[in-house]
Design a protein around this motif. Structure first.
Motif, PDB file in Angstrom:
ATOM      1  N   ARG A 153     -22.752 -21.046  -1.520  1.00  0.00           N
ATOM      2  CA  ARG A 153     -21.904 -22.214  -1.273  1.00  0.00           C
ATOM      3  C   ARG A 153     -20.788 -22.357  -2.313  1.00  0.00           C
ATOM      4  N   CYS A 154     -20.165 -21.244  -2.638  1.00  0.00           N
ATOM      5  CA  CYS A 154     -19.007 -21.281  -3.534  1.00  0.00           C
ATOM      6  C   CYS A 154     -17.737 -21.593  -2.753  1.00  0.00           C
ATOM      7  N   PHE A 155     -17.766 -21.417  -1.430  1.00  0.00           N
ATOM      8  CA  PHE A 155     -16.660 -21.703  -0.515  1.00  0.00           C
ATOM      9  C   PHE A 155     -15.425 -20.839  -0.782  1.00  0.00           C
ATOM     10  N   CYS A 156     -15.626 -19.675  -1.414  1.00  0.00           N
ATOM     11  CA  CYS A 156     -14.499 -18.749  -1.594  1.00  0.00           C
ATOM     12  C   CYS A 156     -13.973 -18.282  -0.245  1.00  0.00           C
ATOM     13  N   CYS A 157     -14.859 -18.110   0.722  1.00  0.00           N
ATOM     14  CA  CYS A 157     -14.426 -17.672   2.049  1.00  0.00           C
ATOM     15  C   CYS A 157     -13.521 -18.725   2.682  1.00  0.00           C
ATOM     16  N   GLN A 158     -13.889 -19.987   2.528  1.00  0.00           N
ATOM     17  CA  GLN A 158     -13.073 -21.071   3.076  1.00  0.00           C
ATOM     18  C   GLN A 158     -11.752 -21.186   2.328  1.00  0.00           C
ATOM     19  N   GLU A 159     -11.807 -20.951   1.027  1.00  0.00           N
ATOM     20  CA  GLU A 159     -10.619 -21.071   0.183  1.00  0.00           C
ATOM     21  C   GLU A 159      -9.591 -19.984   0.475  1.00  0.00           C
ATOM     22  N   LEU A 160     -10.058 -18.762   0.767  1.00  0.00           N
ATOM     23  CA  LEU A 160      -9.155 -17.618   0.864  1.00  0.00           C
ATOM     24  C   LEU A 160      -8.863 -17.172   2.290  1.00  0.00           C
ATOM     25  N   CYS A 161      -9.466 -17.809   3.279  1.00  0.00           N
ATOM     26  CA  CYS A 161      -9.167 -17.438   4.667  1.00  0.00           C
ATOM     27  C   CYS A 161      -7.694 -17.706   4.963  1.00  0.00           C
ATOM     28  N   PRO A 162      -6.946 -16.700   5.415  1.00  0.00           N
ATOM     29  CA  PRO A 162      -5.502 -16.883   5.608  1.00  0.00           C
ATOM     30  C   PRO A 162      -5.129 -17.775   6.781  1.00  0.00           C
ATOM     31  N   VAL A 163      -6.077 -18.030   7.700  1.00  0.00           N
ATOM     32  CA  VAL A 163      -5.748 -18.846   8.878  1.00  0.00           C
ATOM     33  C   VAL A 163      -6.640 -20.095   8.966  1.00  0.00           C
ATOM     34  N   HIS A 164      -7.360 -20.411   7.896  1.00  0.00           N
ATOM     35  CA  HIS A 164      -8.200 -21.616   7.831  1.00  0.00           C
ATOM     36  C   HIS A 164      -9.288 -21.612   8.896  1.00  0.00           C
ATOM     37  N   ALA A 165      -9.810 -20.427   9.207  1.00  0.00           N
ATOM     38  CA  ALA A 165     -10.840 -20.332  10.240  1.00  0.00           C
ATOM     39  C   ALA A 165     -12.241 -20.577   9.694  1.00  0.00           C
ATOM     40  N   MET A 166     -12.393 -20.602   8.372  1.00  0.00           N
ATOM     41  CA  MET A 166     -13.700 -20.874   7.784  1.00  0.00           C
ATOM     42  C   MET A 166     -13.776 -22.372   7.480  1.00  0.00           C
ATOM     43  N   LYS A 167     -14.675 -23.041   8.131  1.00  0.00           N
ATOM     44  CA  LYS A 167     -14.799 -24.489   8.023  1.00  0.00           C
ATOM     45  C   LYS A 167     -15.980 -24.867   7.126  1.00  0.00           C
ATOM     46  N   ILE A 168     -16.067 -26.153   6.823  1.00  0.00           N
ATOM     47  CA  ILE A 168     -17.212 -26.669   6.072  1.00  0.00           C
ATOM     48  C   ILE A 168     -18.124 -27.393   7.044  1.00  0.00           C
ATOM     49  N   TYR A 169     -19.359 -26.911   7.136  1.00  0.00           N
ATOM     50  CA  TYR A 169     -20.339 -27.487   8.048  1.00  0.00           C
ATOM     51  C   TYR A 169     -21.248 -28.438   7.282  1.00  0.00           C
ATOM     52  N   ARG A 170     -21.307 -29.682   7.736  1.00  0.00           N
ATOM     53  CA  ARG A 170     -22.211 -30.653   7.142  1.00  0.00           C
ATOM     54  C   ARG A 170     -23.430 -30.824   8.023  1.00  0.00           C
ATOM     55  N   ASN A 171     -24.592 -30.649   7.425  1.00  0.00           N
ATOM     56  CA  ASN A 171     -25.842 -30.792   8.142  1.00  0.00           C
ATOM     57  C   ASN A 171     -25.935 -32.197   8.757  1.00  0.00           C
ATOM     58  N   PRO A 172     -26.373 -32.322  10.022  1.00  0.00           N
ATOM     59  CA  PRO A 172     -26.490 -33.647  10.641  1.00  0.00           C
ATOM     60  C   PRO A 172     -27.344 -34.618   9.834  1.00  0.00           C
ATOM     61  N   ILE A 173     -28.381 -34.108   9.154  1.00  0.00           N
ATOM     62  CA  ILE A 173     -29.210 -34.969   8.308  1.00  0.00           C
ATOM     63  C   ILE A 173     -28.365 -35.565   7.189  1.00  0.00           C
ATOM     64  N   ASN A 174     -27.535 -34.703   6.598  1.00  0.00           N
ATOM     65  CA  ASN A 174     -26.645 -35.136   5.525  1.00  0.00           C
ATOM     66  C   ASN A 174     -25.705 -36.232   6.036  1.00  0.00           C
ATOM     67  N   LYS A 175     -25.065 -35.989   7.196  1.00  0.00           N
ATOM     68  CA  LYS A 175     -24.134 -36.953   7.767  1.00  0.00           C
ATOM     69  C   LYS A 175     -24.797 -38.309   8.015  1.00  0.00           C
ATOM     70  N   PHE A 176     -25.988 -38.265   8.623  1.00  0.00           N
ATOM     71  CA  PHE A 176     -26.696 -39.499   8.968  1.00  0.00           C
ATOM     72  C   PHE A 176     -27.071 -40.280   7.717  1.00  0.00           C
ATOM     73  N   MET A 177     -27.633 -39.608   6.729  1.00  0.00           N
ATOM     74  CA  MET A 177     -28.075 -40.299   5.519  1.00  0.00           C
ATOM     75  C   MET A 177     -26.907 -40.851   4.714  1.00  0.00           C
ATOM     76  N   VAL A 178     -25.787 -40.141   4.706  1.00  0.00           N
ATOM     77  CA  VAL A 178     -24.617 -40.666   4.016  1.00  0.00           C
ATOM     78  C   VAL A 178     -24.181 -41.982   4.637  1.00  0.00           C
ATOM     79  N   ARG A 179     -24.163 -42.049   5.976  1.00  0.00           N
ATOM     80  CA  ARG A 179     -23.783 -43.288   6.652  1.00  0.00           C
ATOM     81  C   ARG A 179     -24.752 -44.407   6.340  1.00  0.00           C
ATOM     82  N   VAL A 180     -26.048 -44.090   6.317  1.00  0.00           N
ATOM     83  CA  VAL A 180     -27.062 -45.108   6.056  1.00  0.00           C
ATOM     84  C   VAL A 180     -26.967 -45.629   4.622  1.00  0.00           C
TER      85      VAL A 180
END
Length: 383
Positions: free
Chosen positions: A354-381
């Motif tokens: 999870r260094c996100f170098c792939c997301q950082e260096l992708c020339p067309v921004h095709a590498m996204k950041i995926y947030r686990n649904p559990i993470n999303k739900f708990m953050v909202r709560v």
């Protein structure tokens, strides 16, 4: 500690020179840092091949303004960078071309660096590292001027003056650092060690247009309209983070700097010169998706965190509809956990750091950041 941070408004890059001069005037002017005959190395933020209008790299007009100020103070200027990926003359040429460096040096005597040699620099007081490979134009300089951008960062939450110096490590040696220091805290501790080893003379931040969201290259442009300058890069970052509404404890490089006594515990204790920083705070500045982490909100014991980290943490995920099959993500992945199948990247999730170098260096921004649904739900709560 030198806790002075100069902040001036600058709405457009056409006004870069006037803004740079004004910002420097509050801390003694360029002549306080550059003396006649000094070899000056300017380190921009050229993280990857990005056009100036993308707000991911130091703008050429901004770089030109700093070059001219340094030359007028009597310095001989070299512009040097070690971007993500390999470190060779061919890559540097393409990076300089795409980022507008050739345009930036026009009308000046400044040279773009193509010397790809490097040497070991030692830092006995290092907490996480005691030495590092550093590119020669940095080690050979009398004066080092760092030109960070004001951006968010998927791994480190924020990238600024301290993080910009990761670019003094040559090519694949950066990947080795990522692989050795997989977690955010030790990695950011290394960044502080590196900054203290290099000890930039001056940092001038391009905050005219910055980046929010999933920076440092795949976020969204944000007009901030500021130029900031400081001798102490940690102080500059502390002030910049207050402006984009980060608490010091949310940014590991700041937390480390505070613990080491390099900066006060709050931006309120900095000596801000120029604009009133309290009137500049952007409350809706968008943080990277990886920043919103269930583990930070729950503040669980480290032993428990390590068990559920792989379940809840944000991860890189390719968007195959955008991917062009170039393989840059696989080539630049520090732990080599991305393989190409039918010209599409496949990530070994168990080994991803999870260094996100792939997301950082992708020339067309095709590498996204995926947030686990559990993470999303708990953050909202928990919010």
């Amino acid at each position: 500690m030198d806790n002075r941070v100069s902040i001036v408004k600058c709405e457009n890059y056409s006004d870069s020179r006037a803004a740079v001069d004004e910002a420097l005037s509050h801390i003694g002017g360029m002549s306080a840092f550059v003396k006649p005959g000094d070899k000056v190395t300017i380190k921009p933020n050229y993280v990857a091949k990005r056009k100036p209008g993308d707000a991911a790299t130091t703008h050429p007009a901004f770089l030109n303004a700093v070059i001219r100020a340094a030359e007028e103070a009597g310095g001989t200027v070299t512009v040097a960078e070690s971007p993500g990926g390999a470190y060779n003359a061919a890559l540097l040429k393409s990076i300089y071309k795409e980022c507008g460096a050739y345009e930036a040096v026009e009308g000046t005597k400044a040279k773009l660096n193509f010397d790809c040699s490097f040497r070991t620099a030692h830092y006995a007081d290092g907490k996480t590292i005691k030495s590092a490979e550093i590119i020669s134009p940095i080690l050979d300089a009398d004066v080092i001027i760092s030109l960070p951008k004001l951006k968010t960062h998927a791994m480190t939450a924020y990238t600024g003056a301290v993080k910009n110096l990761f670019g003094v490590i040559p090519g694949t040696h950066k990947a080795e650092m990522h692989f050795r220091l997989k977690e955010r805290e030790p990695f950011c501790s290394m960044l502080v060690d590196l900054c203290e080893c290099v000890k930039p003379t001056l940092s001038i931040m391009d905050g005219i247009w910055g980046m929010e969201g999933n920076g440092p290259t795949s976020g969204t442009m944000r007009h901030i309209g500021l130029v900031m300058a400081a001798a102490n890069p940690h102080a500059l970052d502390l002030a910049a983070c207050k402006i984009i509404d980060y608490k010091p404890e949310e940014v590991a490089t700041l937390k480390e700097g505070i613990e080491r006594g390099l900066i006060p515990e709050s931006a309120d204790k900095l000596d801000i010169i120029g604009e009133n920083i309290d009137e500049l705070i952007i409350r809706d500045y968008i943080k990277p998706e990886s920043h919103f982490n269930l583990l930070r909100l729950l503040n669980l014991p480290a032993s428990v965190n390590s068990v559920i980290e792989n379940l809840a943490a944000s991860r890189p995920k390719p968007d195959y509809s955008m991917c062009i099959g170039c393989g840059e993500c696989a080539r630049d992945c520090p732990p080599k956990v991305i393989r190409m199948e039918n010209r599409k990247p496949v990530i070994d999730k168990k080994r991803c750091i999870r260094c996100f170098c792939c997301q950082e260096l992708c020339p067309v921004h095709a590498m996204k950041i995926y947030r686990n649904p559990i993470n999303k739900f708990m953050v909202r709560v928990l919010k």
